[in-house]
Write a protein that holds these residues in place. Sequence first.
Motif, short mmCIF file in Angstrom:
data_model
loop_
_atom_site.label_atom_id
_atom_site.label_comp_id
_atom_site.label_asym_id
_atom_site.label_seq_id
_atom_site.Cartn_x
_atom_site.Cartn_y
_atom_site.Cartn_z
N SER A 44 0.87 -1.18 0.00
CA SER A 44 0.00 0.00 0.00
C SER A 44 0.90 1.22 0.00
CB SER A 44 -0.90 0.04 1.24
OG SER A 44 -1.72 -1.10 1.32
N LEU B 239 -4.34 1.89 6.94
CA LEU B 239 -3.96 1.05 5.81
C LEU B 239 -3.46 -0.30 6.29
CD1 LEU B 239 -2.14 3.48 3.34
CD2 LEU B 239 -4.30 2.26 2.98
N SER C 140 -3.56 -2.37 -0.51
CA SER C 140 -4.52 -1.54 -1.24
C SER C 140 -3.92 -0.84 -2.44
CB SER C 140 -5.10 -0.48 -0.29
OG SER C 140 -5.66 -1.07 0.86
#
Length: 254
Positions: free
Chosen positions: A125, A171, A177
């Motif tokens: 991420s 996160l 992500s």
Amino acid sequence: MRIAVAGATGTVGRHVVSVAGERGHEVVPLSRATGVDLTTGTGLPQRLEGVEVIVDVANTTAQSRRGAEAFFGAVTGGLLDAERVAGVGHHVALSIIGVDGVPSGYYAGKRLQERLLRESDQPWSLLRAGQFHEFGEQALGFVRVGPWSLVPVMRSQPVAAREVAEALVALVEQGPSGRVPDLAGPEVLSVPDMAREVARVKALGRRVVAVRLPGAAGRGMRDGTLTAQGDPTATLATTPFAQWLAEEAARPGG
């Protein structure tokens, strides 16, 4: 969750450690104080035992392209390699809004960091954030001539480091992500003005001279490239610079 933090004692890192702890996570700091050299990987394998996520907020003072790329290349590559061996399932990294639009040496290092993540087979991420509120005081030390501080003319959308840390820990909890929406502060400010206000509120005795840097890098600093203006997908933090500075100055030793 067991979380390793690279750069745990830095501007954002110390907040990541605090926020993660408040949310019930176990934090493993990765720093020289804990026997880890992030640029060589010394001590890293031993610290990653049982770690599920690495948050990389390690930073360098190097401003040349060679120095910045050497640092971010070594740290990012070393962390990714160690993660594979240790079975770490998620790499969370912090970068800066607009780094692909300003051809400076430091930003070249951040672009390399991002590229290594994109090309990696590790789940990752990436959050790009604006400059931190602390940047105003840091700018006072860039170039000093007696009581004068030479500060580059630059537009910034500064964000509280605590809010950046909160986004990074979110996160961690969300899982891999990719690149997520940028995070910027609630207002666009002039960096020389930020530096002047820090000097005034903290009574630092510094006088600020705003300097227009030449070339494409200087233009990018001035034209808003390093802000989230015009980006409807960006997330806006809530703490204004003036509020943060007042709270910082009121803190013991602030």
